[in-house]
Design an enzyme around this catalytic site. Structure first.
Site, PDB file in Angstrom:
ATOM      1  N   TYR A 106       0.633  -0.644  -0.469  1.00 15.60           N
ATOM      2  CA  TYR A 106       0.430  -0.058  -0.159  1.00 15.60           C
ATOM      3  C   TYR A 106       0.564   1.620   0.061  1.00 15.60           C
ATOM      4  O   TYR A 106       0.300   2.092  -0.739  1.00 15.60           O
ATOM      5  CB  TYR A 106      -1.031   0.107   0.784  1.00 15.60           C
ATOM      6  CG  TYR A 106      -1.800  -1.118   1.131  1.00 15.60           C
ATOM      7  CD1 TYR A 106      -3.589  -1.007   0.303  1.00 15.60           C
ATOM      8  CD2 TYR A 106      -1.758  -2.745   2.278  1.00 15.60           C
ATOM      9  CE1 TYR A 106      -3.561  -1.904   0.809  1.00 15.60           C
ATOM     10  CE2 TYR A 106      -2.745  -3.730   2.120  1.00 15.60           C
ATOM     11  CZ  TYR A 106      -3.783  -3.093   1.192  1.00 15.60           C
ATOM     12  OH  TYR A 106      -4.733  -4.100   1.087  1.00 15.60           O
ATOM     13  N   ASN A 129     -12.450  -0.102  -5.302  1.00 13.58           N
ATOM     14  CA  ASN A 129     -12.004  -0.222  -6.820  1.00 13.58           C
ATOM     15  C   ASN A 129     -13.322  -1.305  -7.316  1.00 13.58           C
ATOM     16  O   ASN A 129     -13.773  -2.206  -7.460  1.00 13.58           O
ATOM     17  CB  ASN A 129     -10.650  -1.087  -7.097  1.00 13.58           C
ATOM     18  CG  ASN A 129     -10.969  -1.120  -8.691  1.00 13.58           C
ATOM     19  OD1 ASN A 129     -11.103  -1.503  -9.314  1.00 13.58           O
ATOM     20  ND2 ASN A 129      -9.375  -3.104  -8.670  1.00 13.58           N
ATOM     21  N   CYS A 137      -6.215  -4.868  -8.110  1.00  8.79           N
ATOM     22  CA  CYS A 137      -5.869  -4.322  -6.367  1.00  8.79           C
ATOM     23  C   CYS A 137      -5.980  -5.728  -5.697  1.00  8.79           C
ATOM     24  O   CYS A 137      -5.293  -5.947  -4.585  1.00  8.79           O
ATOM     25  CB  CYS A 137      -7.741  -4.196  -5.935  1.00  8.79           C
ATOM     26  SG  CYS A 137      -8.860  -5.018  -5.626  1.00  8.79           S
ATOM     27  N   HIS A 138      -6.037  -6.668  -5.846  1.00  9.01           N
ATOM     28  CA  HIS A 138      -5.714  -8.063  -5.157  1.00  9.01           C
ATOM     29  C   HIS A 138      -3.602  -8.629  -4.926  1.00  9.01           C
ATOM     30  O   HIS A 138      -3.168  -8.691  -4.186  1.00  9.01           O
ATOM     31  CB  HIS A 138      -6.000  -9.777  -5.755  1.00  9.01           C
ATOM     32  CG  HIS A 138      -5.815  -9.465  -7.293  1.00  9.01           C
ATOM     33  ND1 HIS A 138      -6.741  -9.461  -8.206  1.00  9.01           N
ATOM     34  CD2 HIS A 138      -4.736 -10.419  -7.566  1.00  9.01           C
ATOM     35  CE1 HIS A 138      -5.601  -9.744  -9.597  1.00  9.01           C
ATOM     36  NE2 HIS A 138      -4.644 -10.337  -8.799  1.00  9.01           N
ATOM     37  N   GLU A 165      -1.894 -16.455  -8.926  1.00  9.65           N
ATOM     38  CA  GLU A 165      -0.179 -15.624 -10.269  1.00  9.65           C
ATOM     39  C   GLU A 165       0.752 -15.876 -10.260  1.00  9.65           C
ATOM     40  O   GLU A 165       1.824 -15.778 -10.775  1.00  9.65           O
ATOM     41  CB  GLU A 165      -0.801 -14.465  -9.837  1.00  9.65           C
ATOM     42  CG  GLU A 165      -1.969 -13.807 -11.413  1.00  9.65           C
ATOM     43  CD  GLU A 165      -1.961 -11.942 -10.760  1.00  9.65           C
ATOM     44  OE1 GLU A 165      -1.406 -11.523 -10.035  1.00  9.65           O
ATOM     45  OE2 GLU A 165      -3.493 -11.306 -10.871  1.00  9.65           O
TER      46      GLU A 165
END
Length: 176
Positions: A106, A129, A137-138, A165
């Site tokens: 962040y 979001n 945003c993850h 991912e």
């Protein structure tokens, strides 16, 4: 002619993921589908609902490929209209600078965006979001762990996406 929004969803391991697509691009995604979700998004956009599967086809195809582990970068056009200028700057910075499989804290995103928004404010922007998954945003984490997540099943959905991912190692019960 008034603008309209078309909806389409894809089944995923995290539930039916909905895409709301205007003439300009994807304006919203949601971790659930249903009449109330669609009505809320259409209301926020101030648009009539169009029955236009062709308009949502590219977004649905890219979301399905992403959840199969086959897509690393979304190319569908985005419609940023549900964001304030500050949200657009922070989320645009995230979208443009944090690729698949990578994360940013962040605080790092706060500095990178150059908006003067503190880390806590970035967390609020991530929570609001309107286009999660495509605007990733993850991929924004706390300095000491995963941080929060307001989509799907909360932090467990964030953990699943980061495992998909390759940022987090899969657990024994993880399944694509």
């Amino acid at each position: 002619m008034a603008q309209s929004v078309a909806f389409g969803s894809v089944p995923t391991r995290l539930g039916d993921v909905l895409a709301a697509v205007t003439e300009d691009g994807v304006a919203a995604t949601a971790f659930q589908d249903g009449p109330r979700v669609r009505a809320r998004i259409a209301g926020r956009l101030g648009m009539a609902v169009a029955d236009d599967p062709a308009r949502t086809a590219a977004a649905r195809a890219e979301l399905a490929a992403y959840f199969r582990g086959e897509l690393r970068e979304f190319t569908v056009p985005l419609d940023w209209r549900l964001m304030s200028p500050i949200q657009r700057k922070v989320l645009g910075t995230l979208h443009g600078t944090v690729p698949y499989g990578k994360v940013v804290t962040y605080g790092e995103l706060a500095a990178r965006s150059g908006t003067g928004v503190p880390a806590r404010g970035v967390g609020s922007i991530m929570g609001g979001n309107p286009i999660p998954i495509i605007v990733p945003c993850h991929r924004v984490v706390a300095g000491d762990g995963l941080g929060g997540f307001s989509g799907g099943d909360g932090v467990e959905s964030k953990r699943w996406l980061l495992t998909l991912e390759g940022h987090l190692p899969p657990t024994l019960d993880w399944d694509l």
